[in-house]
Scaffold this active site. Sequence first.
Site, PDB file in Angstrom:
ATOM      1  N   GLU A 304       0.819  -1.215   0.000  1.00 39.72           N
ATOM      2  CA  GLU A 304       0.000   0.000   0.000  1.00 39.72           C
ATOM      3  C   GLU A 304       0.852   1.264   0.000  1.00 39.72           C
ATOM      4  O   GLU A 304       0.609   2.197   0.754  1.00 39.72           O
ATOM      5  CB  GLU A 304      -0.959  -0.025   1.201  1.00 39.72           C
ATOM      6  CG  GLU A 304      -1.883  -1.236   1.164  1.00 39.72           C
ATOM      7  CD  GLU A 304      -2.850  -1.312   2.348  1.00 39.72           C
ATOM      8  OE1 GLU A 304      -2.551  -0.750   3.409  1.00 39.72           O
ATOM      9  OE2 GLU A 304      -3.903  -1.947   2.195  1.00 39.72           O
ATOM     10  N   ASP A 378      -8.301  -8.642   4.769  1.00 38.34           N
ATOM     11  CA  ASP A 378      -7.975  -7.461   5.564  1.00 38.34           C
ATOM     12  C   ASP A 378      -9.060  -7.172   6.581  1.00 38.34           C
ATOM     13  O   ASP A 378      -9.822  -6.228   6.415  1.00 38.34           O
ATOM     14  CB  ASP A 378      -7.775  -6.254   4.638  1.00 38.34           C
ATOM     15  CG  ASP A 378      -7.240  -5.042   5.387  1.00 38.34           C
ATOM     16  OD1 ASP A 378      -6.759  -5.211   6.523  1.00 38.34           O
ATOM     17  OD2 ASP A 378      -7.302  -3.927   4.833  1.00 38.34           O
ATOM     18  N   GLU A 406     -12.418  -1.199  11.917  1.00 39.63           N
ATOM     19  CA  GLU A 406     -12.395  -0.588  10.583  1.00 39.63           C
ATOM     20  C   GLU A 406     -13.547  -1.068   9.706  1.00 39.63           C
ATOM     21  O   GLU A 406     -14.196  -0.280   9.040  1.00 39.63           O
ATOM     22  CB  GLU A 406     -11.055  -0.894   9.907  1.00 39.63           C
ATOM     23  CG  GLU A 406     -10.957  -0.363   8.494  1.00 39.63           C
ATOM     24  CD  GLU A 406      -9.584  -0.617   7.866  1.00 39.63           C
ATOM     25  OE1 GLU A 406      -8.702  -1.171   8.558  1.00 39.63           O
ATOM     26  OE2 GLU A 406      -9.400  -0.261   6.686  1.00 39.63           O
TER      27      GLU A 406
END
Lengths: 713, 713
Positions: A304, A378, A406
């Site tokens: 990322e 993830d 998240e």
Amino acid sequence: MRKILLTIFCVIQVQISWANDGYKLWLQYLPFENKAVAEYYRDYLENIVLIGNSPTHSVIQKELEIAIEGFFDMKNKPGINLNPSTALVWIGTEKELSKDILPELQSQINQLGDEGYILKYLHGKVIVTAKGNAGLLYGTFALLKQIQTREKLENLDILENPKIQLRLLNHWDNLNRTVERGYSGFSIWNWHRLPHHIDQQYIDYARANASIGINGTSITNVNANALVLTPEYLEKAAALADAFRPYGIKVYLTARFNAPMMLDNLSTADPLNPEVQDWWKKKTAEIYSYIPDFGGFLVKADSEGQPGPHNYGRTQADGANMLADAVKPFGGIVMWRAFVYNEKTPTDRIRQAYDEFKPLDGKFRDNVIVQVKNGPLDFQPREPFHPLFGAMSETPLMMEFQITKEYLGQETHWVNLATMWQEILQSDTYAKGKGSTVSKVLDGSLHEYKLTGIAGVSNIGTDRNWTGHHTAQGDWYSYGKLAWNPDSDIQKIGQDWLKMTFSTDSDFVKTAQGIMNQSYETLVNYMTPVGLHHIMARSHHWGPGPWVTGGERDDWTATYYHKVTKEAIGFDRTENGSNALAQYAPEWKAMWGNPETTPLEYLLWFHRVEWDKKLSTGNSLWDEIALRYQKGVEGARWMQSEWTKMNGKIDEERFSHISSFLAIQVKEAEWWRDACLLYFGQFSGIPLPAGVEAPKHDLNYYLNFKRNFVPGI
Amino acid sequence: MRKILLTIFCVIQVQISWANDGYKLWLQYLPFENKAVAEYYRDYLENIVLIGNSPTHSVIQKELEIAIEGFFDMKNKPGINLNPSTALVWIGTEKELSKDILPELQSQINQLGDEGYILKYLHGKVIVTAKGNAGLLYGTFALLKQIQTREKLENLDILENPKIQLRLLNHWDNLNRTVERGYSGFSIWNWHRLPHHIDQQYIDYARANASIGINGTSITNVNANALVLTPEYLEKAAALADAFRPYGIKVYLTARFNAPMMLDNLSTADPLNPEVQDWWKKKTAEIYSYIPDFGGFLVKADSEGQPGPHNYGRTQADGANMLADAVKPFGGIVMWRAFVYNEKTPTDRIRQAYDEFKPLDGKFRDNVIVQVKNGPLDFQPREPFHPLFGAMSETPLMMEFQITKEYLGQETHWVNLATMWQEILQSDTYAKGKGSTVSKVLDGSLHEYKLTGIAGVSNIGTDRNWTGHHTAQGDWYSYGKLAWNPDSDIQKIGQDWLKMTFSTDSDFVKTAQGIMNQSYETLVNYMTPVGLHHIMARSHHWGPGPWVTGGERDDWTATYYHKVTKEAIGFDRTENGSNALAQYAPEWKAMWGNPETTPLEYLLWFHRVEWDKKLSTGNSLWDEIALRYQKGVEGARWMQSEWTKMNGKIDEERFSHISSFLAIQVKEAEWWRDACLLYFGQFSGIPLPAGVEAPKHDLNYYLNFKRNFVPGI
């Protein structure tokens, strides 16, 4: 006069309505609920001796004082006993304990590790002992937990050693105090005031962590800023390390892989370049000059946008080993994240970590531990366990859980994460036959790892209750308990946490735990049922976004994962598809390779399935998805109605705060259901089955729904 | 056994060491210190009747409950009296009060304004009354203050009306929760959770403000984001307005002048364009549909990059009047800031607001009030009063104070801002002869303004104690008290605040007030003595930066203001220089026009003076500057040593927190002194006089000192 009387309020009806903002977490030390209980514990609490002298002993003494102040009304505080001959509670390490007591405990003391403790009732006395100071602190917290949960002390016979060595929080906190994927305000680290001001909150942070056995903290974001390695910040990090040291907590830092270039203008960060290696050795020595017991580095590389060894054609082992060599002379370690993937790699994103790391098994230095997320994607609401677990017999692996939510509703949803973590920890890798659970990988017993570890991405911020949702404190708590022992009973963890945090009232504990037990499956149902994944909104990840497609990276879109068409939906990961399934043991390949034997929870994770396919439930796929979304919404409403019954059982402030968030949760559960069913329904073309409520708006409403400045980016 | 005894701590010595994070501000309602005091107030507190029924009445009831809970030990709570015939405290508006009482109060009630209250002891009863609900709440807080400060109730005979109508806080809070010039964490407005979650902190914010008479809040930054005017944010602002309404607090919004272009793609924001005018009328109607009692707009235009009427060749009056016409039908107002200046205007920056606004006097609509900073530059440690005060007889002016300490040490310095504010408020404008004080401009009495107001730029953030420094709570408090009555006695304000916040112990109050009284002059001495100004570091304004020069704008540098050379220093603002002095009354021109009669506090503000010039103190200018810097440092050390004596007088947590900040203050005072004297000393070329300590580092050290992510930008 009569007319006035009608409108009079009499104001003197003061109830036990004290405000409670939740700051005290599970260390409330709530007042004893009646005289009998108070008198029972008073005998013990009036007659404690603490033997020894160290910063940790001071911390133990202070904690006992805080606890006693909480348990008793100020006017009824216990008196002082200065006579050790009548002491009922003895707290001291084995070296400090009376010679009269030692012989009887010797066989148990021999079983103690460095951080373990003994809590034992012996000849009318409660003994808290340990080999070292940290263990003594843990033992004291264990004793206080017994009292907080109103357990009798006469049966005490506890010997505890942590099953995992490195038990860390990972803060994704930036130096400007924003927190990546943080939903409870901003970073509690006030860098500007450090090193000169040590806030009471840092101490309370250390107390809370020590009380659940956390022994390390990585204080900065894995998307790292190299500045944290400069004297300006090392001085500040050292002040935090000094504050945490008496609590047995070490500080770790995130290392930006190209720091030699950013800080000192080196032309390369190639891990095989001697100049680069030398830079890291000098930098590491400098860090240890500030923090003598610095724990080591946590690294996100080649992922990322972060720089890494790939930039120089080197392997992840090359990168990790360079840093490992630098910290080795000082006893430090390197935690190297396996979350490495690249949009240019043509294979299924979830395959990439395994493909990259499996061939490197055995090639890492002995002070490197590879940090692996619970699942291969993830932190989705539900993923199967990561296939690296069980696959790396020569390289220690540690778990990375995400305590911050998240992808699980962020701060306003109540989800008991322990349920999800247990599902992962008890998953069988079959690496050495049946019973080769992930927990046994982590505690080192499966592969005889010399180094064991676990990390939880922190959900802590500046919110007055630390975690946004009061119940998210419970995720922090249960993470610590599972880090200590990944095979712990999560029901017991939940009960203890509820009693210590809110109330020992049995009706309250039962109802609240009922909600907790349903919360995870409820969330999965209203967000990503039947194996759906990565269908959240772009960037901030708040709310549904099954329509997310195109843009910068295909592997950051929803369509990459669900691949919806008019005929079918799902990601074929069998050998007919990406064959990510090949990374698992044969037992799993057999079960998950066949849609008929794949549990519905993982169906669309592994398979493409036609809309009208009849499932084991008797429903078509479309009906099953729709009914599960509906069930999720109904589950959230049930949680809300159960909670309403708790009015009056706990303080008004926390009761209302949770009620308010539950209302948001119900609203957002409906949003998820309506948005996803409208979007997918365009493709299936099948009407909603009976029992599923009609959406509140049309699809355009959801497609255009936009909020600015959503937190956590 | 004997060996062990030597190392035993007995832990049961629990003191009154309860942690206090300062969240309760001056509403601590600290327990009565002894039985006699408790018994005296018990009679009253057990016998209160509150008459009437409204959201504000509920708020009053709740506040009394909280207070009683604080005053009394839980075990010794007052009982319940349901019999009004024996009530000792009566709380009700004039309409609700018993007919038996009314006649005797009538003449006083006739003197009450809408927000005023009466607190009176009458025939053995304490009466709290008012015309409206807000006044009743203020009266209740006044009664509670009497009890908090341990005043007898039998002498009560208070009639209070606020002297200023609009008493606002201005939050410079951005929608992403950063706070411009905020040093106590981040914005307390959690926009993401609004409107669905009303945090207890919003309620406590309203309580605190109501307790000091604040009746309005502008919740967003004057450097405005037009998004706040969209439905997404109006819905959220409305939720805050709903929460604040029972406390008598109205919500105001900052209007970005080019919002019509930003939100709806209009081609212009020209205030004389009918389409633009129509846009604002519709937008205003929309706002009122969300917030029926919306207060109005606060506008920063044509300043520091903000758009404004200048962009279209229009005047500030044109801009303000357009908005005024839009809010007029709904009873709203426009607060238009006079802080307008431009680097392209060739005159002295401090002249520009007067030059711009003075010719517009009388050209504003009657629902416009022009908001003027206390001094003509920008919240410097010391400035003379703004020359617009007294100069605008036909246009109402309101004061803008800065409670957040952008230029006064930010959050870690203890400075009693009331001292500075009083200096400004009591400054004589001579507009209508001697005695024409700024306070009389503000309360409207000098020019018979129909609209009066005052604003304080908030120092509130997410820090657990709201304001970073515990003592900065006192600035918020005293701002509110001076807003209510700008001629208030600041000694009384300080004493009340100390008693309510920390302790009623007379030794504590005396010592702490001694520190407060010295703090302002001390800070001016170590930062900007003898009239120096704008010599802080660039951009973040933290620490010294007398060397700041060049860059984007000359009027944002230090050298623009001090103009140092080898011969002299200072800005000539007499008729030989910029003639900014011409904006003041003849009395001031006479005094400030001559360096011999100019008080040393303003010397270099108005004059250029040679280094060896002998001053009224007998010192040369250089020696005077150096000695004052030294005096400032010594003052800070004295504050620290005085505070040390307070150990044990208040709770440990707040005592330590303040101690820690005082250590920073001393360090930073030395930093200011050393950096400024080294820098200016290069030019004067004169050695430091006896008594001034040698700098700790060389000038290069200070020039190169840099810290990243300094807060508040």
